[in-house]
Design a protein around this motif. Structure first.
Motif, short mmCIF file in Angstrom:
data_model
loop_
_atom_site.label_atom_id
_atom_site.label_comp_id
_atom_site.label_asym_id
_atom_site.label_seq_id
_atom_site.Cartn_x
_atom_site.Cartn_y
_atom_site.Cartn_z
N ALA A 253 -18.01 -13.61 3.48
CA ALA A 253 -18.38 -14.59 2.40
C ALA A 253 -19.49 -13.80 1.44
CB ALA A 253 -18.85 -15.63 3.05
N PRO A 271 -18.52 -16.69 7.38
CA PRO A 271 -18.31 -18.04 6.95
C PRO A 271 -18.83 -18.94 7.88
CG PRO A 271 -16.31 -16.66 7.15
CD PRO A 271 -17.41 -15.69 7.86
N GLU A 321 -18.67 -21.77 4.70
CA GLU A 321 -17.26 -22.19 4.47
C GLU A 321 -17.19 -23.57 4.03
OE1 GLU A 321 -13.20 -21.55 6.87
OE2 GLU A 321 -14.98 -21.50 8.06
#
Length: 352
Positions: A253, A271, A321
């Motif tokens: 990410a 995440p 996330e």
């Protein structure tokens, strides 16, 4: 001529009646009780001089001789005349003595009387300085005696005016000295008050300087303390940055962070990483090895914001996330000191 009193008041007795009232009575016994004479002061010659000075009058000395052939005429036609007697009583101090007595003999020599009987008119300037104005002796007429006595009175008036002027001058001088002394004392008092005021101002200035110095020292100490705290925080952040390490290999990410000065930095997170980890990274950005030399600045208190939609990111327990931060650009905004402390439940500022 001028002479000193010398020993004229010693009262040496060589015979004959004493001066003053006793001599007056002796002359009355010789010339009959109907003869009125001027009043002879009943004192010594020196005391008569002092009395004349105190009264500001001339002193007339009558030197009597019981054996002189001129004495009867002098007594009856001069001393016995009413207008002569009245003038002597009103305007002069009259001292008389028999030349046969020691004191009178000394007085006669002192005034330089060459024959008796006689009237010597004396201006007593002081006890030690006297001036003979007239010596009345020999064949005299009453009018002559009066005229010469009047002339002496005129001289006394001038002397009295001189004495009064001298006294006034002395009074003026005394008042001037007193005024000068007063002004001097006032000047001293003003100087004392001025010195006290200067000392008070000096003490006040020293007090203010001391207080200012203390305030400056306290401010300096406070600044040094804050600087030490800041350096300690920096050192702490450096240590934390060294331990923070790089992103793990499986981090996918990517988050881009824009600093208040406009610089951008980027890092990949797992995440499952929490927003708290993102805040920790943002705080340590200037001290991470990959950012060395970039001169990045991060405020001590800040909040992270998302761009679309614009909101404060404060849910630090949420994951990257869950917050959908992967591939986003977030903003690091400084929190001012008067801003409210951000709360996790509301979309407002949060602190590190």
């Amino acid at each position: 001529f001028v002479f000193g009193a010398g020993r004229a008041g010693t009262g040496l007795g060589l015979g004959g009646p004493v001066s003053g009232r006793a001599l007056q009575q002796s002359i009355a016994q010789v010339y009959g009780p109907g003869l009125e004479l001027p009043q002879f002061v009943d004192c010594t010659f020196t005391e008569a001089v002092s009395s004349a000075r105190q009264q500001l009058k001339l002193l007339v000395v009558y030197l009597h001789s019981a054996i002189s052939p001129q004495t009867p005429v002098f007594v009856r036609d001069i001393l016995g005349k009413e207008f002569v007697r009245t003038m002597l009583d009103d305007s002069f101090v009259l001292w008389a003595g028999d030349i046969a007595r020691g004191e009178t003999h000394v007085v006669a020599m002192t005034v330089h009387a060459l024959e008796t009987p006689c009237l010597a008119v004396i201006l007593p300037r002081s006890l030690d300085e006297m001036r003979v104005l007239e010596m009345l002796t020999g064949d005299l007429q009453p009018d002559q005696v009066v005229a010469r006595l009047v002339s002496c009175l005129d001289h006394m008036d001038a002397h009295r005016a001189e004495l009064m002027a001298r006294a006034e001058q002395q009074t003026e001088d005394r008042l001037l000295r007193e005024q000068q002394d007063l002004e001097y004392q006032e000047a001293l008092e003003m100087d004392r008050l001025r010195i006290e005021e200067e000392e008070r101002q000096t003490q006040e200035r020293k007090k203010q300087e001391e207080e200012a110095r203390k305030v400056e020292e306290e401010a300096k100490a406070e600044a040094e303390k804050k600087e030490q705290e800041r350096l300690a925080i920096i050192e702490g952040k450096k240590s934390r940055a060294a331990a923070f390490g790089g992103p793990p290999p499986e981090a996918s990410a990517s988050i881009s962070l824009r600093l208040p000065a406009g610089q951008r930095v980027q890092r990949k997170f797992l995440p499952t990483a929490t927003l708290e980890e993102v805040y920790q990274w943002a705080e340590l950005v200037p001290f991470l090895p990959e950012n060395e030399g970039k001169q990045l600045l991060v405020p001590d208190r800040f909040v992270l914001k998302s761009n679309f939609p614009s909101r404060d990111l404060v849910e630090k327990e949420q994951t990257v996330e869950a917050l959908k931060l992967a591939g986003t650009n977030i903003l690091l905004a400084a929190i001012e000191d008067d801003d409210d402390e951000p709360e996790a439940q509301a979309p407002s500022a949060a602190t590190v």
